[in-house]
Scaffold this motif. Structure first.
Motif, PDB file in Angstrom:
ATOM      1  N   THR A   9       0.801  -1.214   0.000  1.00  0.00           N
ATOM      2  CA  THR A   9       0.000   0.000   0.000  1.00  0.00           C
ATOM      3  C   THR A   9       0.836   1.268   0.000  1.00  0.00           C
ATOM      4  OG1 THR A   9      -0.112  -0.056   2.405  1.00  0.00           O
ATOM      5  CG2 THR A   9      -1.888  -1.145   1.178  1.00  0.00           C
ATOM      6  N   TRP A 241      -5.066   1.527   9.119  1.00  0.00           N
ATOM      7  CA  TRP A 241      -5.007   1.910   7.710  1.00  0.00           C
ATOM      8  C   TRP A 241      -3.876   1.256   6.919  1.00  0.00           C
ATOM      9  CZ3 TRP A 241      -4.647   5.349  11.834  1.00  0.00           C
ATOM     10  CH2 TRP A 241      -3.367   5.819  12.142  1.00  0.00           C
ATOM     11  N   ASP A 246      -6.136  -0.161   4.110  1.00  0.00           N
ATOM     12  CA  ASP A 246      -5.894   0.992   3.246  1.00  0.00           C
ATOM     13  C   ASP A 246      -6.990   1.142   2.193  1.00  0.00           C
ATOM     14  OD1 ASP A 246      -4.169   3.168   2.199  1.00  0.00           O
ATOM     15  OD2 ASP A 246      -3.899   1.821   0.490  1.00  0.00           O
TER      16      ASP A 246
END
Length: 476
Positions: A9, A241, A246
């Motif tokens: 990510t 996150w 994410d």
């Protein structure tokens, strides 16, 4: 196969790893370039079809459609993956032709997602020369095509081939249908789970047999699992996150948000479920300092990297896809871990996930739609997908277990949770809207504004809702 992916990510690209190969696509290629489609589909919105969906036959060559097998014919097929994954799909095509010798598949490699995001598919539909069948991992863009009249309904062909909707996991039916007609046929899918380190649970006085079920329990466990050395972070119990967290829609979906109005299609972001979710994330940011968390995570490797924080002990819990179990077997084979459904808040969705689903579609104006449907039903059978499922613990869309899937036969603990979450009525495919790409981008920017600038999410959500609703209205 595009269902079996790994995600870094922090990169600007997604590295997608398959049982037989790897390729990359640009990050964000998960939804439609709707402005192109809106312009081009005006030309093609008028030709018709019809629509419903079949349980795959044990005989992979018939699917109850012997008459069509005798007739035979061409099938023009677009697929999005290259490398060794392309070899797998070519094997599938060869198997189909062996079982159905009167058919011929003419295959074309169209990266990154079967021509959805770059306008190629819309262009050939507009030019009235589309392929007969396309497969894509970009289910939201595919649904947008259906909404804009660019796909053929499948029901007529499905009915003739003995399809029964009750054979399919109920959580996939909303993706398949629009206005009571079937436009998309899922091939297979991934689910997201909570992974947790058993040794760290015991060290922190937590019971690994009773993982957190609720957000409150998750937060309490995360605090006990976090290790600080003065002001420096040595280990974080949880970071909402990273990894699958994410994704722009996952946590909002778990918190109970719908993102759009199911009846009208209007954007629905000015929602307390979303405000609560972003405020919950911000508690982690403010508690441990968002810049320190950012610095701490800067050296993390991707899911198929020995430097992933769950492998190195930097993070005790994380949310990731079913395929992460395979990464653990490669890079941390001695680590004892378990999985559970993603914890949920009050008024949220219990035992829920957003799906990562590959979908077949028949473009409007396809010359051989019945032939295409036959290949679709063949290609999605558990027996055909078994090689991949038995590596990545992904799922077929069918309720019934298959003898071809070893995880069911072995009563695999991870796959048991995968199946339970996939079968949950709370799992689904959010943001089935022509502005899904824009919504994803806006929500990620909004999240970062909340986390790094300590902003109130409520007015930000209201602003984004108005902005995206204007785009939806243009497409009506």
């Amino acid at each position: 196969m595009a269902s079996y992916l790994t995600m870094d990510t922090k990169q600007t690209e997604l590295t997608i790893t398959f049982i037989k190969g790897v390729f990359t696509v640009k990050k964000g290629m998960t939804v439609l370039v709707s402005s192109i489609i809106s312009t081009m589909l005006i030309i093609t919105a008028c030709s018709g079809g019809s629509g419903s969906a079949p349980k795959p036959s044990n005989d992979a060559g018939t699917n109850g459609n012997e008459g069509a097998a005798a007739a035979g014919g061409d099938i023009n097929y677009w697929y999005p993956w290259g490398g060794d994954s392309e070899k797998w799909d070519k094997w599938r095509m060869e198997e189909f032709e062996k079982k159905n010798p009167t058919y011929k598949i003419n295959a074309t490699y169209v990266p990154p997602d079967g021509g959805l995001s770059n306008g190629k598919l819309v262009s050939v539909i507009s030019g009235k020369n589309p392929p007969d069948v396309v497969i894509s991992s970009d289910y939201a863009s595919a649904y947008s095509l259906a909404a804009q009249g660019a796909l053929e309904p499948m029901d007529e062909y499905l009915s003739a081939m003995g399809f029964n909707e009750s054979d399919v996991l109920p959580s996939f039916l909303p993706l398949m249908k629009r206005d009571d007609k079937t436009y998309l046929y899922p091939q297979d899918s991934n689910v997201n789970l909570l992974y947790y380190n058993v040794a760290m649970f015991r060290e922190a006085g937590l019971d690994p047999d009773n993982p957190p079920r609720t957000i409150e329990e998750l937060d309490a466990a995360a605090e006990k699992l976090t290790v600080l050395n003065g002001k420096n972070v040595e280990r974080l119990g949880f970071i909402p996150w990273i990894d699958a967290g994410d994704d722009a829609f996952l946590w909002g979906w778990v918190f109970g948000a719908n993102f759009i109005d199911d009846k009208t299609g209007d954007v629905k972001l000015n929602d307390d479920h979303l405000s609560d979710m972003y405020n919950w994330m911000n508690k982690y940011a403010q508690k441990y300092n968002p810049e320190k968390i950012k610095s701490f995570t800067s050296g993390f490797g991707g899911a198929f990297s020995p430097d992933h924080p769950f492998f190195t002990g930097k993070v005790a819990m994380t949310v990731n896809g079913n395929w992460f179990a395979n990464a653990l077997s490669i890079y941390a084979p001695d680590q004892e871990y378990r999985v559970a459904a993603i914890p949920f808040p009050a008024n949220g969705r219990e035992k829920a996930t957003t799906f990562g689903t590959n979908v077949f579609m028949i473009p409007k104006g396809a010359k051989n739609p019945e032939n295409a449907m036959k290949f679709i039903l063949f290609g999605g059978q558990p027996e055909i997908l078994a090689d991949n499922i038995n590596t990545w613990r992904s799922i077929s869309i069918y309720n019934a277990p298959s003898d071809a899937i070893k995880w069911d036969k072995e009563n695999d603990a991870v796959y048991k949770v995968v199946r339970e979450v996939a079968a949950s009525p709370n799992s689904g495919h959010p943001a089935l809207t022509p502005v899904a790409k824009e919504m994803s981008n806006e929500l990620k920017l909004l999240r970062d504004n909340v986390i790094y600038n300590n902003k109130d999410p409520k007015p930000l959500l209201e602003e984004v809702e108005k902005k995206l609703q204007k785009e939806v209205d243009k497409k009506k």
